[in-house]
Design an enzyme around this catalytic site. Sequence first.
Site, PDB file in Angstrom:
ATOM      1  CG  HIS A 149      -0.428   5.861   5.001  1.00  0.00           C
ATOM      2  ND1 HIS A 149      -1.808   5.868   5.121  1.00  0.00           N
ATOM      3  CD2 HIS A 149       0.026   6.636   6.014  1.00  0.00           C
ATOM      4  CE1 HIS A 149      -2.153   6.603   6.148  1.00  0.00           C
ATOM      5  NE2 HIS A 149      -1.062   7.084   6.722  1.00  0.00           N
ATOM      6  CB  SER A 153       5.263   4.965   4.194  1.00  0.00           C
ATOM      7  OG  SER A 153       5.625   6.006   5.077  1.00  0.00           O
ATOM      8  CG  ASN A 181      -1.745   1.226   1.398  1.00  0.00           C
ATOM      9  OD1 ASN A 181      -2.359   1.647   0.411  1.00  0.00           O
ATOM     10  ND2 ASN A 181      -1.819   1.812   2.586  1.00  0.00           N
ATOM     11  CG  ASP A 239      -2.580   3.050   7.152  1.00  0.00           C
ATOM     12  OD1 ASP A 239      -2.694   2.512   6.040  1.00  0.00           O
ATOM     13  OD2 ASP A 239      -3.308   3.987   7.520  1.00  0.00           O
TER      14      ASP A 239
HETATM   15  C1  GRF Z   1      -3.120   9.461  -2.110  1.00  0.00           C
HETATM   16  O1  GRF Z   1      -2.511  10.351  -1.195  1.00  0.00           O
HETATM   17  C2  GRF Z   1      -3.067   8.070  -1.552  1.00  0.00           C
HETATM   18  O2  GRF Z   1      -1.878   7.789  -0.881  1.00  0.00           O
HETATM   19  C3  GRF Z   1      -4.226   8.149  -0.620  1.00  0.00           C
HETATM   20  O3  GRF Z   1      -5.232   8.735  -1.404  1.00  0.00           O
HETATM   21  C4  GRF Z   1      -4.620   9.751  -2.193  1.00  0.00           C
HETATM   22  C5  GRF Z   1      -5.172   9.756  -3.611  1.00  0.00           C
HETATM   23  O4  GRF Z   1      -4.744   8.626  -4.299  1.00  0.00           O
HETATM   24  N1  GRF Z   1      -4.487   6.933   0.076  1.00  0.00           N
HETATM   25  P1  GRF Z   1      -5.057   8.274  -5.823  1.00  0.00           P
HETATM   26  O5  GRF Z   1      -4.996   9.537  -6.655  1.00  0.00           O
HETATM   27  O6  GRF Z   1      -6.455   7.654  -5.892  1.00  0.00           O
HETATM   28  O7  GRF Z   1      -3.984   7.308  -6.207  1.00  0.00           O
END
Ligand code: GRF
Length: 195
Positions: free
Chosen positions: A111, A138, A109, A147
Amino acid sequence: MRKLKIGVLISGSGSNLQALIDACDNPNFPAIITHVIANNADAYGITRAENARISSKIISHNDYQDRQSFDMAIDKSFRHMGVEFICYAGFMRIMTAYFIDRWQDRIINIHPSLLPKYKGLNTHQRAIDAGDKKHGCSVHYVRVKLDDGPIIMQAQVDILKDDTVAELATRVLVQEHILYPQALKFIAKKILDTL
Ligand code: GRF
């Protein structure tokens, strides 16, 4: 070249999915995305998968009676598509031990914090409120606890004086898009070496 077959789980915009799609376009990248699943019918990431001609599916948790039957549907879909390794990319759903155990050390994942700081939501606000000088993102293995798995790689950004949440989130996201493909490359190579 043997490539690791990746399944990606998304819930939203899928900008991290896009970063992985772009990385996998390189013929020398050790992984290929073979299936994308969204748990949310509105996830724009599904359009990104379609544009890249990657098989995709919406499996909404609202259509299942309990957590485990939803998790079983995801598991089945990935196995059916020959997926060997899973990346969560903005996936906003906590999965059961049933699912996590079946994919032990095969789920990662990204995060938006320097774990173990700020597990869960609102990470940028919490880092600003705490007066932190550094923030970041991370990539970690997924465990049953949220997480919480071993950290694979991190990227840092400075928190600037008067940073807003939106400004900070934007700078972290730039780093996410660099970090996630790097981490996947590292892990995929390691797994392929053992096959
Ligand atoms: C990102 O910061 C991701 O790490 C978090 O959601 C945000 C948007 O992610 N969990 P994405 O554009 O859908 O990849």
